[in-house]
Every structure is written in structure tokens, then in C-alpha cells.
Design a protein around this motif. Structure first.
Motif, PDB file in Angstrom:
ATOM      1  N   ASP A  75       0.911  -1.006  -0.065  1.00 32.12           N
ATOM      2  CA  ASP A  75       0.249   0.080  -0.113  1.00 32.12           C
ATOM      3  C   ASP A  75       0.848   1.319  -0.081  1.00 32.12           C
ATOM      4  OD1 ASP A  75      -2.378  -1.437  -0.049  1.00 32.12           O
ATOM      5  OD2 ASP A  75      -2.714  -1.373   2.052  1.00 32.12           O
ATOM      6  N   ASN A  76       1.882   1.324   0.586  1.00 34.53           N
ATOM      7  CA  ASN A  76       2.878   2.539   1.033  1.00 34.53           C
ATOM      8  C   ASN A  76       3.266   2.634  -0.462  1.00 34.53           C
ATOM      9  OD1 ASN A  76       4.642   0.354   0.940  1.00 34.53           O
ATOM     10  ND2 ASN A  76       6.000   1.223   2.404  1.00 34.53           N
ATOM     11  N   LEU A  77       3.428   2.065  -1.312  1.00 34.11           N
ATOM     12  CA  LEU A  77       4.146   2.095  -2.785  1.00 34.11           C
ATOM     13  C   LEU A  77       3.262   2.911  -3.639  1.00 34.11           C
ATOM     14  CD1 LEU A  77       6.791   1.892  -4.683  1.00 34.11           C
ATOM     15  CD2 LEU A  77       5.871  -0.264  -5.270  1.00 34.11           C
ATOM     16  N   LEU A  78       1.799   2.706  -3.305  1.00 37.39           N
ATOM     17  CA  LEU A  78       0.958   3.455  -4.398  1.00 37.39           C
ATOM     18  C   LEU A  78       0.930   4.650  -4.191  1.00 37.39           C
ATOM     19  CD1 LEU A  78      -2.171   1.033  -3.549  1.00 37.39           C
ATOM     20  CD2 LEU A  78      -0.719   1.032  -5.534  1.00 37.39           C
ATOM     21  N   GLN A  79       1.528   5.533  -3.239  1.00 36.30           N
ATOM     22  CA  GLN A  79       1.436   6.752  -3.116  1.00 36.30           C
ATOM     23  C   GLN A  79       2.966   7.456  -3.075  1.00 36.30           C
ATOM     24  OE1 GLN A  79      -0.875   8.070   0.264  1.00 36.30           O
ATOM     25  NE2 GLN A  79      -2.723   7.818  -0.828  1.00 36.30           N
ATOM     26  N   ASN A  80       3.908   6.640  -3.493  1.00 33.93           N
ATOM     27  CA  ASN A  80       5.177   6.851  -3.545  1.00 33.93           C
ATOM     28  C   ASN A  80       5.580   7.330  -4.880  1.00 33.93           C
ATOM     29  OD1 ASN A  80       8.079   6.317  -3.716  1.00 33.93           O
ATOM     30  ND2 ASN A  80       8.095   5.293  -1.791  1.00 33.93           N
ATOM     31  N   LYS A  81       6.502   8.337  -4.946  1.00 35.35           N
ATOM     32  CA  LYS A  81       7.089   8.488  -6.228  1.00 35.35           C
ATOM     33  C   LYS A  81       7.744   7.845  -6.998  1.00 35.35           C
ATOM     34  CE  LYS A  81      11.373  10.663  -4.504  1.00 35.35           C
ATOM     35  NZ  LYS A  81      12.139  11.735  -3.915  1.00 35.35           N
ATOM     36  N   ASN A  82       8.139   6.581  -6.668  1.00 38.96           N
ATOM     37  CA  ASN A  82       8.710   5.585  -7.191  1.00 38.96           C
ATOM     38  C   ASN A  82       8.222   4.421  -7.849  1.00 38.96           C
ATOM     39  OD1 ASN A  82      11.315   6.884  -6.732  1.00 38.96           O
ATOM     40  ND2 ASN A  82      11.354   5.574  -4.680  1.00 38.96           N
ATOM     41  N   LEU A  83       6.519   4.713  -7.636  1.00 40.08           N
ATOM     42  CA  LEU A  83       5.595   3.831  -8.223  1.00 40.08           C
ATOM     43  C   LEU A  83       5.802   3.487  -9.566  1.00 40.08           C
ATOM     44  CD1 LEU A  83       3.226   1.873  -7.878  1.00 40.08           C
ATOM     45  CD2 LEU A  83       1.867   3.912  -8.441  1.00 40.08           C
ATOM     46  N   VAL A  84       6.036   4.409 -10.540  1.00 35.40           N
ATOM     47  CA  VAL A  84       5.917   4.236 -11.968  1.00 35.40           C
ATOM     48  C   VAL A  84       7.478   3.267 -12.199  1.00 35.40           C
ATOM     49  CG1 VAL A  84       6.184   5.250 -14.218  1.00 35.40           C
ATOM     50  CG2 VAL A  84       4.484   6.097 -12.663  1.00 35.40           C
ATOM     51  N   SER A  85       8.437   3.724 -11.406  1.00 36.92           N
ATOM     52  CA  SER A  85       9.697   3.090 -11.944  1.00 36.92           C
ATOM     53  C   SER A  85       9.795   1.694 -11.537  1.00 36.92           C
ATOM     54  CB  SER A  85      10.832   3.965 -11.302  1.00 36.92           C
ATOM     55  OG  SER A  85      10.748   3.807  -9.949  1.00 36.92           O
ATOM     56  N   GLN A  86       8.930   1.491 -10.271  1.00 32.66           N
ATOM     57  CA  GLN A  86       8.967   0.092  -9.531  1.00 32.66           C
ATOM     58  C   GLN A  86       7.864  -0.860 -10.693  1.00 32.66           C
ATOM     59  OE1 GLN A  86      10.744  -1.272  -7.350  1.00 32.66           O
ATOM     60  NE2 GLN A  86      11.600   0.610  -7.211  1.00 32.66           N
ATOM     61  N   VAL A  87       6.828  -0.286 -11.108  1.00 30.57           N
ATOM     62  CA  VAL A  87       5.940  -0.912 -12.004  1.00 30.57           C
ATOM     63  C   VAL A  87       6.684  -1.164 -13.223  1.00 30.57           C
ATOM     64  CG1 VAL A  87       3.961  -1.007 -13.416  1.00 30.57           C
ATOM     65  CG2 VAL A  87       4.059  -0.233 -10.904  1.00 30.57           C
ATOM     66  N   ASN A  88       7.634  -0.375 -13.716  1.00 31.22           N
ATOM     67  CA  ASN A  88       8.391  -0.518 -14.981  1.00 31.22           C
ATOM     68  C   ASN A  88       9.376  -1.573 -14.873  1.00 31.22           C
ATOM     69  OD1 ASN A  88       9.148   0.210 -17.844  1.00 31.22           O
ATOM     70  ND2 ASN A  88      10.814   1.515 -16.886  1.00 31.22           N
ATOM     71  N   ILE A  89       9.995  -1.750 -13.720  1.00 29.26           N
ATOM     72  CA  ILE A  89      10.992  -2.693 -13.378  1.00 29.26           C
ATOM     73  C   ILE A  89      10.205  -4.038 -13.436  1.00 29.26           C
ATOM     74  CG2 ILE A  89      12.585  -3.629 -11.686  1.00 29.26           C
ATOM     75  CD1 ILE A  89      13.171  -0.854 -10.882  1.00 29.26           C
ATOM     76  N   ALA A  90       9.051  -4.147 -12.856  1.00 28.24           N
ATOM     77  CA  ALA A  90       8.231  -5.321 -12.806  1.00 28.24           C
ATOM     78  C   ALA A  90       7.860  -5.694 -14.057  1.00 28.24           C
ATOM     79  CB  ALA A  90       7.107  -5.392 -12.006  1.00 28.24           C
ATOM     80  N   PHE A  91       7.242  -4.761 -14.975  1.00 26.37           N
ATOM     81  CA  PHE A  91       7.014  -5.229 -16.393  1.00 26.37           C
ATOM     82  C   PHE A  91       8.274  -5.480 -17.440  1.00 26.37           C
ATOM     83  CE2 PHE A  91       3.068  -2.723 -15.947  1.00 26.37           C
ATOM     84  CZ  PHE A  91       2.086  -3.874 -16.017  1.00 26.37           C
ATOM     85  N   LYS A  92       9.221  -4.999 -17.090  1.00 31.34           N
ATOM     86  CA  LYS A  92      10.537  -5.372 -17.976  1.00 31.34           C
ATOM     87  C   LYS A  92      10.911  -6.767 -17.623  1.00 31.34           C
ATOM     88  CE  LYS A  92      12.601  -1.004 -18.885  1.00 31.34           C
ATOM     89  NZ  LYS A  92      13.887   0.060 -18.486  1.00 31.34           N
ATOM     90  N   ALA A  93      10.678  -7.208 -16.217  1.00 32.81           N
ATOM     91  CA  ALA A  93      11.084  -8.606 -15.724  1.00 32.81           C
ATOM     92  C   ALA A  93      10.048  -9.544 -16.351  1.00 32.81           C
ATOM     93  CB  ALA A  93      11.148  -8.838 -14.297  1.00 32.81           C
ATOM     94  N   LEU A  94       8.893  -9.197 -16.692  1.00 36.50           N
ATOM     95  CA  LEU A  94       7.803 -10.017 -16.943  1.00 36.50           C
ATOM     96  C   LEU A  94       7.800 -10.247 -18.539  1.00 36.50           C
ATOM     97  CD1 LEU A  94       5.344 -11.718 -16.169  1.00 36.50           C
ATOM     98  CD2 LEU A  94       3.974  -9.564 -16.511  1.00 36.50           C
ATOM     99  N   MET A  95       8.325  -9.189 -19.310  1.00 35.75           N
ATOM    100  CA  MET A  95       8.310  -9.430 -20.875  1.00 35.75           C
ATOM    101  C   MET A  95       8.823 -10.487 -21.369  1.00 35.75           C
ATOM    102  SD  MET A  95       6.481  -7.029 -21.968  1.00 35.75           S
ATOM    103  CE  MET A  95       6.671  -7.374 -23.583  1.00 35.75           C
ATOM    104  N   PRO A  96       9.650 -11.100 -21.051  1.00 39.40           N
ATOM    105  CA  PRO A  96      10.340 -12.359 -21.678  1.00 39.40           C
ATOM    106  C   PRO A  96       9.101 -13.525 -21.619  1.00 39.40           C
ATOM    107  CG  PRO A  96      12.170 -11.544 -20.650  1.00 39.40           C
ATOM    108  CD  PRO A  96      11.058 -10.631 -19.989  1.00 39.40           C
TER     109      PRO A  96
END
Length: 133
Positions: A75-96
Motif C-alpha cells: 500500500d505504501n508504494l501506491l502513493q510513492n513517487k517511485n511507483l512508476v519506476s517500480q512498475v516499469n521494472i516489474a513489467f520489464k522482468a515479465l516481458m520475456p
């Protein structure tokens, strides 16, 4: 849950290209973001699908009825300024993983040209190479 025909294609591709699939779901970037594929007993067959050897090294994945990787977001990540970068990292790991699934479903439509490169792997399902299902 995938349709029957797509599930058969995906299982065949996992069997044919298991070293590649294993490398994808076992990679450090994937493991760091996703604790593995969901292996819920309700979402798995009791036995390997018909046509596959019960001793197939990919048997635990071949038994899956759906292929789900989840990434918990606190929950604390949802309002964090790093949310977009963390989601981007997760999607990059999922792409293969996503590309592997898409390739397995799309290959016989003529849109996918590159298949796995593991020439020494002998699939247990006795089909002609890349037989259309």
C-alpha cells in the motif's frame, strides 16, 4: 484461463523449448519481482497432459491450467513517487515470459519467425516439429 487450443500450444512450446522457459522463469530479474508462477493445486492437473511423458522435466509446468505471475504491491508504494519506476521494472522482468507465451500461441499464424534455439532438446510429445494444433 486460456482456451484449450492455446493451452495445448503453450504446453507444446514449453516442452519443445523447456531450457528457454526455465531460464525465463528462473532468471534473477523474474524471481526478484515474481515469487514464481502460481502453482495452486486447483489450477493444476493431477497428471501430465495426455501425450507427454510423466518423467518430462517440464511436468510441473505442463500440468498448469493457467500461467499466472503476480507481483505484490504494498500500500505504501501506491502513493510513492517511485511507483512508476517500480512498475516499469516489474513489467520489464515479465516481458520475456509474455513474449514466450505470445510466441507459442501466434507461431502458426505466420507472424512469428524465431522459435527456440535449443536444437538438442528432444520434446516428449510426439508431434512433427511445430505441428499446427
Amino acid at each position: 484461463m486460456p482456451e484449450v487450443i492455446e493451452l495445448k500450444k503453450l504446453r507444446q512450446e514449453i516442452d519443445y523449448c523447456f531450457p528457454e522457459f526455465k531460464k525465463i522463469v528462473g532468471s534473477s530479474s523474474f524471481q526478484k519481482q515474481y515469487p514464481g508462477l502460481e502453482m495452486n493445486e486447483n489450477q493444476m492437473l493431477v497428471n501430465v497432459p495426455k501425450g507427454y511423458d510423466k518423467d518430462n522435466p517440464a511436468s510441473s509446468f505442463l500440468k498448469l491450467k493457467s500461467f499466472v505471475a503476480t507481483h505484490p504491491i504494498p500500500d505504501n508504494l501506491l502513493q510513492n513517487k517511485n511507483l512508476v519506476s517500480q512498475v516499469n521494472i516489474a513489467f520489464k522482468a515479465l516481458m520475456p515470459f509474455v513474449k514466450f507465451i505470445n510466441r507459442s500461441i501466434e507461431w502458426n499464424k505466420g507472424s512469428i519467425k524465431k522459435m527456440c534455439s535449443y536444437k538438442d532438446h528432444r520434446p516428449s510429445l510426439r508431434l512433427k516439429p511445430r505441428e499446427k494444433i
